[in-house]
Write an enzyme that holds these catalytic residues in place. Structure first.
Site: not given
Ligand SMILES: Nc1ncnc2c1ncn2[C@@H]1O[C@H](COP(=O)(O)OP(=O)(O)OP(=O)(O)O)[C@@H](O)[C@H]1O
Length: 662
Positions: A27-28, A31-32, A48, A140
């Site tokens: 999750s980031g 979202g998750k 996502k 980033d």
């Molecule tokens: N395509 C994928 N395959 C496997 N795991 C993934 C994938 N995309 C994302 N993840 C997992 O989910 C996590 C969060 O994804 P992502 O960084 O895109 O979310 P975010 O909400 O944009 O996060 P951030 O707060 O870093 O901006 C990643 O660190 C990874 O562990």
């Protein structure tokens, strides 16, 4: 069903007939990300999920990410398959990277040998050269945003902060974004900057992290971190250069971590830098291998047959690049073809399949039998029930290919039972472990199929089934959780508040620079340990973990946790203790979290900790799960970063496990 469950059901309804949702991958801040199965092909994908209400003012970030992902198609960028927007949510369906985060790989290895760092870094350079050539800056770059596929190919993710200046990258940007530890000095100083130059700095920090297992500038306190970078800018401070770095890597790092942006190395020069090309016979192939104007005829034909359209119409449809279910299916068929598997879709449509889940089966032999004859099993996921069903069945007959595929889709459980009878018997729910060795010298300049890397298993633990002999369960409930993907999960429980965002990277550096020396590239690790690099943690942490045992105490364990203790043979992100008592280990984890002032929650065998800054913002969420290690019958602790900065995570895990008795 409660009202809130119904609401959740509805919000996931858009996915129901097309994907089966599985476990959470990460999750980031926005979202998750969940694992899912694309129903028509049975392939795994990552979804996502972004809640529109929760994202609030950050809505433009989703648009930015979508614009970038629709435009960018490169072998080292995580592929967008499908995009769904509903009243409540955005669903971004992407290529699934089963090898986990690059960060975990660094942690596992402590730091990388230069040749291995080069293998990865060339892929990062290729991705960024392409991103810049398309007029974008990523902004980033950090190890958390680099994922690995099962064959250690690197994929860049998270384009939510990227920029595409209207007049090109020569134009200046003003928004300061990204993670502070990776931010270029001009961003920290708040001056206008060029996105491509800022990316090169972040890549310098990244290369340092690969080679040293640490960050060049770190501090618990964000102001202190800025101060350290500022001292470097003013030439009154330096980053540490460990003695094991080769002269070529030092020179590359210095040219990237160049304070004056104009004097910073350009991506074109990086492509021909001696360190980047050492031992490679061919120049770095950074250009994309995808051409949006070329549609693979075999895949398009299969889709046309399935949709009862002409080939021409299907090609025209695909070329619109709508990123709908058809686009997703096309990409997955293409992936299937690259892996040497038949390009085949079932006769039935997903809706029919779901309606007819329990319908009588019609045909016998299945389509993927050629794969079973030792021909090519790459890319077939052992832990995907659908895929597994295809792999271990009888020979393929061209006439019944669709029927048998549909049969597999209809009733995976029946097929699985048949399959099991032809294979060594395993306890239900146990996933067979598959390892592969491939053969390659120049890893990057050959087709993916002929590459040879030892495959890391998927990050998750799939063996969740209790074993008669040594099941540890909490008193109230012995039910074990279902295996990863069994039914359509229209709703999965939301994890509690995982929306905190990391503000800083935290580690005290406080070390003086090591004078440069031209040491060779392959210095053995044992000879290169430097106590000054206090950031290198996990490997040493794991070595010391065997001391946990004697210091464990059974206090403060809640006895109401419902889940069964998992057994695992997958050692990814698992620290071994010398304890055989999981309750003891769990209680000690709880105690240490509490003693460190990290608020913690215990759910079954999982202990989650949340670290906040003085202003009460969540900096980090980590999860430690007590598991039994199969081969050793010892207790292990599986670590998982739920949210927040990776190096802070590393430090917190180190502290927790150290304080637990190391
Ligand atoms: N395509 C994928 N395959 C496997 N795991 C993934 C994938 N995309 C994302 N993840 C997992 O989910 C996590 C969060 O994804 P992502 O960084 O895109 O979310 P975010 O909400 O944009 O996060 P951030 O707060 O870093 O901006 C990643 O660190 C990874 O562990």
């Amino acid at each position: 069903m409660t009202l809130s469950m119904q609401r959740r059901d509805n919000s996931y309804a858009a996915l129901e007939s097309e994907y089966i949702l599985g476990e959470e991958l990460g999750s980031g801040g926005f979202g998750k990300v969940k694992l899912a199965t694309h129903i028509l092909t049975g392939h795994k994908v990552a979804v996502k999920i972004i809640d529109k209400v929760a994202i609030g003012d950050d809505l433009p970030r989703v648009k930015t990410e979508m614009d970038a992902l629709r435009t960018l198609a490169h072998q080292n960028i995580c592929r967008l398959y499908h995009y769904i927007e509903t009243a409540e949510k955005f669903f971004i369906i992407m290529e699934y990277c089963s090898g986990g985060e690059m960060f975990d790989y660094i942690v596992k290895k402590e730091r990388l040998e230069e040749s291995e760092a080069r293998h990865f870094f060339r892929q990062i350079v290729a991705a960024i050269a392409y991103v810049h050539s398309m007029g974008f800056a990523h902004r980033d770059m950090k190890p958390e945003n680099l994922l690995l596929t099962e064959d250690l190919q690197l994929k860049l993710i998270d384009f939510g902060l990227c920029a595409k200046p209207d007049q090109g990258l020569q134009n200046h940007l003003e928004t300061c974004c990204g993670s502070p530890a990776y931010a270029a000095p001009e961003l920290i100083q708040g001056t206008a900057y060029r996105g491509n130059e800022a990316d090169i700095w972040s890549m310098g920090v990244l290369l340092y992290a690969l080679l040293c297992g640490a960050l060049p500038f770190e501090d618990e306190n964000i102001q202190q971190l800025y101060r350290k970078i500022s001292c470097f800018v003013l030439s009154i401070g330096k980053y540490e250069e460990p003695e094991w770095l080769s002269s070529a890597s030092r020179s590359l790092l210095r040219s990237m971590l160049q304070v004056e942006p104009r004097r910073r190395i350009k991506i074109e020069d990086m492509l021909i830098h001696p360190w980047i090309n050492k031992k490679y016979t061919q120049p770095l192939k950074w250009k994309t291998i995808y051409d949006k104007n070329i549609i693979d005829e075999e895949c398009a034909r299969e889709l046309a047959t399935y949709h009862r359209m002409s080939l021409d119409d299907m090609v025209t449809t695909l070329k619109k690049w709508k990123f709908d279910y058809t686009t997703a299916t096309y990409f997955l068929l293409l992936q299937q073809k690259r892996k040497g598997r038949p390009v085949i879709l079932p006769l039935l449509r997903p809706d029919d399949m779901i309606k007819n889940r329990n319908a009588a089966l019609v045909a016998s032999p299945t389509i993927h039998s050629s794969l079973d004859n030792g021909l090519e099993r790459s890319g077939i996921d052992d832990d995907n029930p659908l895929d597994t069903a295809f792999v271990f069945n009888r020979p393929f007959s061209p006439t019944d290919k669709h029927i048998s595929y549909a049969r597999a889709m209809h009733n995976g459980a029946v097929i699985m039972n048949e399959v099991r009878s032809e294979r060594p018997q395993m306890p239900p729910g146990v996933t067979p472990v598959r390892t592969r060795i491939r053969n390659v010298d120049d890893k990057e300049n050959v087709e993916p199929r002929s590459q040879t890397v030892k495959v890391r298993g998927p990050v998750k633990i799939t063996d969740e089934s209790p074993r008669p002999k040594s099941v540890y369960s909490t008193p109230r409930n012995n039910n074990h959780r279902p295996t990863v993907i069994t039914t359509v999960q229209a709703a999965t429980p939301e994890s509690a508040n995982r929306n905190g965002r990391s503000q800083s990277s935290e580690r005290e550096s406080g070390s003086t620079p090591v004078s440069p020396s031209a040491s060779g590239e392959r210095t053995p690790r044992s000879a290169t340990k430097t106590p000054r690099l206090r950031q290198r943690v996990f490997a040493s942490l794991e070595r010391k973990a065997d001391k946990v045992f004697n210091l464990l105490t059974p206090r403060r364990v809640r006895q109401d946790a419902p889940t069964v203790l998992k057994r695992t043979s997958n050692m990814v992100n698992v620290s071994v203790t010398s304890s055989t008592d999981p309750e003891l280990v769990r209680s000690e984890l709880v105690r240490v979290f509490e003693d460190k002032g990290i608020s913690c929650e215990q759910i079954g065998w999982k202990v989650s900790g949340k670290k906040k800054d003085v202003a009460g913002r969540t900096l980090l969420m980590v999860e430690m799960e007590v598991v039994m290690i199969d081969s050793l019958d010892m207790v292990g602790v599986k670590r998982k970063r739920l949210n927040g900065d990776a190096f802070l995570y590393k430090r917190v895990c180190e502290d927790v496990l150290r304080l637990a008795g190391l």
